[in-house]
Design a protein around this motif. Structure first.
Motif, PDB file in Angstrom:
ATOM      1  N   ARG A 177      -2.774  -3.194  12.149  1.00 18.59           N
ATOM      2  CA  ARG A 177      -2.806  -4.610  12.509  1.00 18.59           C
ATOM      3  C   ARG A 177      -3.753  -5.377  11.591  1.00 18.59           C
ATOM      4  NH1 ARG A 177      -3.579  -1.657  16.645  1.00 18.59           N
ATOM      5  NH2 ARG A 177      -5.647  -2.402  17.157  1.00 18.59           N
ATOM      6  N   GLN A 178      -3.543  -6.681  11.532  1.00 14.01           N
ATOM      7  CA  GLN A 178      -4.374  -7.597  10.745  1.00 14.01           C
ATOM      8  C   GLN A 178      -4.265  -7.321   9.243  1.00 14.01           C
ATOM      9  OE1 GLN A 178      -8.339  -7.288  12.377  1.00 14.01           O
ATOM     10  NE2 GLN A 178      -7.616  -7.631  14.453  1.00 14.01           N
ATOM     11  N   VAL A 179      -3.099  -6.869   8.814  1.00 16.02           N
ATOM     12  CA  VAL A 179      -2.868  -6.576   7.399  1.00 16.02           C
ATOM     13  C   VAL A 179      -2.302  -7.830   6.723  1.00 16.02           C
ATOM     14  CG1 VAL A 179      -1.588  -5.135   5.764  1.00 16.02           C
ATOM     15  CG2 VAL A 179      -2.394  -4.160   7.939  1.00 16.02           C
ATOM     16  N   PRO A 180      -2.981  -8.325   5.684  1.00 20.54           N
ATOM     17  CA  PRO A 180      -2.451  -9.499   4.980  1.00 20.54           C
ATOM     18  C   PRO A 180      -1.088  -9.194   4.346  1.00 20.54           C
ATOM     19  CG  PRO A 180      -4.739  -9.091   4.371  1.00 20.54           C
ATOM     20  CD  PRO A 180      -4.278  -7.900   5.165  1.00 20.54           C
ATOM     21  N   GLU A 181      -0.237 -10.193   4.305  1.00 18.55           N
ATOM     22  CA  GLU A 181       1.110 -10.004   3.759  1.00 18.55           C
ATOM     23  C   GLU A 181       1.070  -9.557   2.302  1.00 18.55           C
ATOM     24  OE1 GLU A 181       5.468 -12.199   3.833  1.00 18.55           O
ATOM     25  OE2 GLU A 181       3.709 -13.249   4.605  1.00 18.55           O
ATOM     26  N   ARG A 182       0.093 -10.045   1.532  1.00 17.39           N
ATOM     27  CA  ARG A 182       0.004  -9.647   0.125  1.00 17.39           C
ATOM     28  C   ARG A 182      -0.248  -8.153  -0.026  1.00 17.39           C
ATOM     29  NH1 ARG A 182      -4.899  -8.307  -0.888  1.00 17.39           N
ATOM     30  NH2 ARG A 182      -6.628  -9.332   0.168  1.00 17.39           N
ATOM     31  N   VAL A 183      -0.958  -7.552   0.943  1.00 18.60           N
ATOM     32  CA  VAL A 183      -1.191  -6.107   0.897  1.00 18.60           C
ATOM     33  C   VAL A 183       0.129  -5.364   1.050  1.00 18.60           C
ATOM     34  CG1 VAL A 183      -2.293  -4.153   2.090  1.00 18.60           C
ATOM     35  CG2 VAL A 183      -3.580  -6.262   1.682  1.00 18.60           C
ATOM     36  N   PHE A 184       0.989  -5.840   1.942  1.00 22.00           N
ATOM     37  CA  PHE A 184       2.312  -5.235   2.103  1.00 22.00           C
ATOM     38  C   PHE A 184       3.117  -5.332   0.809  1.00 22.00           C
ATOM     39  CE2 PHE A 184       6.853  -6.021   3.200  1.00 22.00           C
ATOM     40  CZ  PHE A 184       7.184  -4.712   3.511  1.00 22.00           C
ATOM     41  N   HIS A 185       3.121  -6.506   0.193  1.00 27.93           N
ATOM     42  CA  HIS A 185       3.878  -6.684  -1.049  1.00 27.93           C
ATOM     43  C   HIS A 185       3.306  -5.818  -2.174  1.00 27.93           C
ATOM     44  CE1 HIS A 185       6.608  -9.628   0.525  1.00 27.93           C
ATOM     45  NE2 HIS A 185       5.605 -10.353   0.979  1.00 27.93           N
ATOM     46  N   ASP A 186       1.988  -5.711  -2.232  1.00 31.46           N
ATOM     47  CA  ASP A 186       1.366  -4.821  -3.222  1.00 31.46           C
ATOM     48  C   ASP A 186       1.777  -3.375  -2.967  1.00 31.46           C
ATOM     49  OD1 ASP A 186       0.100  -7.007  -4.343  1.00 31.46           O
ATOM     50  OD2 ASP A 186      -1.866  -6.554  -3.487  1.00 31.46           O
ATOM     51  N   PHE A 187       1.824  -2.989  -1.702  1.00 31.14           N
ATOM     52  CA  PHE A 187       2.218  -1.635  -1.313  1.00 31.14           C
ATOM     53  C   PHE A 187       3.612  -1.311  -1.842  1.00 31.14           C
ATOM     54  CE2 PHE A 187       2.266   1.286   2.742  1.00 31.14           C
ATOM     55  CZ  PHE A 187       2.132   2.400   1.943  1.00 31.14           C
ATOM     56  N   LEU A 188       4.517  -2.258  -1.723  1.00 28.85           N
ATOM     57  CA  LEU A 188       5.885  -2.052  -2.202  1.00 28.85           C
ATOM     58  C   LEU A 188       5.952  -1.929  -3.722  1.00 28.85           C
ATOM     59  CD1 LEU A 188       7.932  -4.519   0.028  1.00 28.85           C
ATOM     60  CD2 LEU A 188       7.732  -2.034   0.272  1.00 28.85           C
ATOM     61  N   ARG A 189       5.031  -2.593  -4.426  1.00 30.57           N
ATOM     62  CA  ARG A 189       5.079  -2.637  -5.890  1.00 30.57           C
ATOM     63  C   ARG A 189       4.397  -1.467  -6.592  1.00 30.57           C
ATOM     64  NH1 ARG A 189       4.735  -8.453  -5.321  1.00 30.57           N
ATOM     65  NH2 ARG A 189       2.487  -8.338  -5.210  1.00 30.57           N
ATOM     66  N   VAL A 190       3.392  -0.864  -5.950  1.00 34.54           N
ATOM     67  CA  VAL A 190       2.641   0.180  -6.651  1.00 34.54           C
ATOM     68  C   VAL A 190       3.490   1.426  -6.862  1.00 34.54           C
ATOM     69  CG1 VAL A 190       0.383  -0.626  -5.857  1.00 34.54           C
ATOM     70  CG2 VAL A 190       1.616   1.117  -4.534  1.00 34.54           C
ATOM     71  N   VAL A 191       3.161   2.178  -7.902  1.00 37.35           N
ATOM     72  CA  VAL A 191       3.891   3.403  -8.203  1.00 37.35           C
ATOM     73  C   VAL A 191       3.520   4.496  -7.215  1.00 37.35           C
ATOM     74  CG1 VAL A 191       4.219   5.215  -9.922  1.00 37.35           C
ATOM     75  CG2 VAL A 191       4.126   2.825 -10.637  1.00 37.35           C
ATOM     76  N   SER A 192       2.210   4.670  -6.968  1.00 37.50           N
ATOM     77  CA  SER A 192       1.764   5.732  -6.064  1.00 37.50           C
ATOM     78  C   SER A 192       1.499   5.165  -4.667  1.00 37.50           C
ATOM     79  CB  SER A 192       0.500   6.408  -6.592  1.00 37.50           C
ATOM     80  OG  SER A 192       0.053   7.377  -5.660  1.00 37.50           O
ATOM     81  N   LYS A 193       2.495   5.295  -3.800  1.00 36.81           N
ATOM     82  CA  LYS A 193       2.358   4.786  -2.429  1.00 36.81           C
ATOM     83  C   LYS A 193       1.265   5.536  -1.666  1.00 36.81           C
ATOM     84  CE  LYS A 193       6.066   2.099  -2.789  1.00 36.81           C
ATOM     85  NZ  LYS A 193       6.174   1.913  -4.204  1.00 36.81           N
ATOM     86  N   GLY A 194       1.189   6.850  -1.857  1.00 40.35           N
ATOM     87  CA  GLY A 194       0.190   7.646  -1.157  1.00 40.35           C
ATOM     88  C   GLY A 194      -1.224   7.276  -1.546  1.00 40.35           C
ATOM     89  N   ARG A 195      -1.458   7.073  -2.824  1.00 34.90           N
ATOM     90  CA  ARG A 195      -2.796   6.690  -3.297  1.00 34.90           C
ATOM     91  C   ARG A 195      -3.171   5.303  -2.771  1.00 34.90           C
ATOM     92  NH1 ARG A 195      -3.136   7.772  -9.202  1.00 34.90           N
ATOM     93  NH2 ARG A 195      -3.342   9.883  -8.403  1.00 34.90           N
ATOM     94  N   PHE A 196      -2.222   4.382  -2.794  1.00 32.09           N
ATOM     95  CA  PHE A 196      -2.467   3.032  -2.274  1.00 32.09           C
ATOM     96  C   PHE A 196      -2.778   3.099  -0.782  1.00 32.09           C
ATOM     97  CE2 PHE A 196      -1.324  -1.098  -0.552  1.00 32.09           C
ATOM     98  CZ  PHE A 196      -1.871  -1.975  -1.477  1.00 32.09           C
ATOM     99  N   TYR A 197      -1.989   3.869  -0.061  1.00 30.33           N
ATOM    100  CA  TYR A 197      -2.213   4.019   1.378  1.00 30.33           C
ATOM    101  C   TYR A 197      -3.615   4.550   1.652  1.00 30.33           C
ATOM    102  CZ  TYR A 197      -2.055   6.072   6.012  1.00 30.33           C
ATOM    103  OH  TYR A 197      -2.359   6.427   7.301  1.00 30.33           O
ATOM    104  N   ASP A 198      -4.001   5.616   0.955  1.00 28.37           N
ATOM    105  CA  ASP A 198      -5.319   6.226   1.171  1.00 28.37           C
ATOM    106  C   ASP A 198      -6.459   5.289   0.815  1.00 28.37           C
ATOM    107  OD1 ASP A 198      -4.255   8.623   2.096  1.00 28.37           O
ATOM    108  OD2 ASP A 198      -4.345   9.591   0.128  1.00 28.37           O
TER     109      ASP A 198
END
Length: 70
Positions: free
Chosen positions: A36-57
């Protein structure tokens, strides 16, 4: 929420609700987490990065209120 499949060795799909600023992350191990309370830009960045796992961590896990849904 409508989940979008992603290419990752750990994460199967992600979804975001801009009205509630809620992110869902569905893992290949069948666990589902809500953040919760995740900015929308963080979601869009998540979709764009190559390493989803590294971004998540580094950007999501432990940084926002979370609960396991399944």
């Amino acid at each position: 929420m409508r989940h979008q499949p992603v290419k990752s060795s750990r994460i199967a799909s992600v979804a975001y609700n801009p009205r509630t600023s809620t992110l869902e992350v569905y893992f290949l191990d069948k666990s589902l987490w809500e953040y919760r309370q995740v900015p929308e830009r963080v979601f869009h960045d998540f979709l764009r990065v190559v390493s989803k796992g590294r971004f998540y961590d580094g950007v999501i896990k432990g940084k926002y209120p979370e609960r396991q849904l399944g």
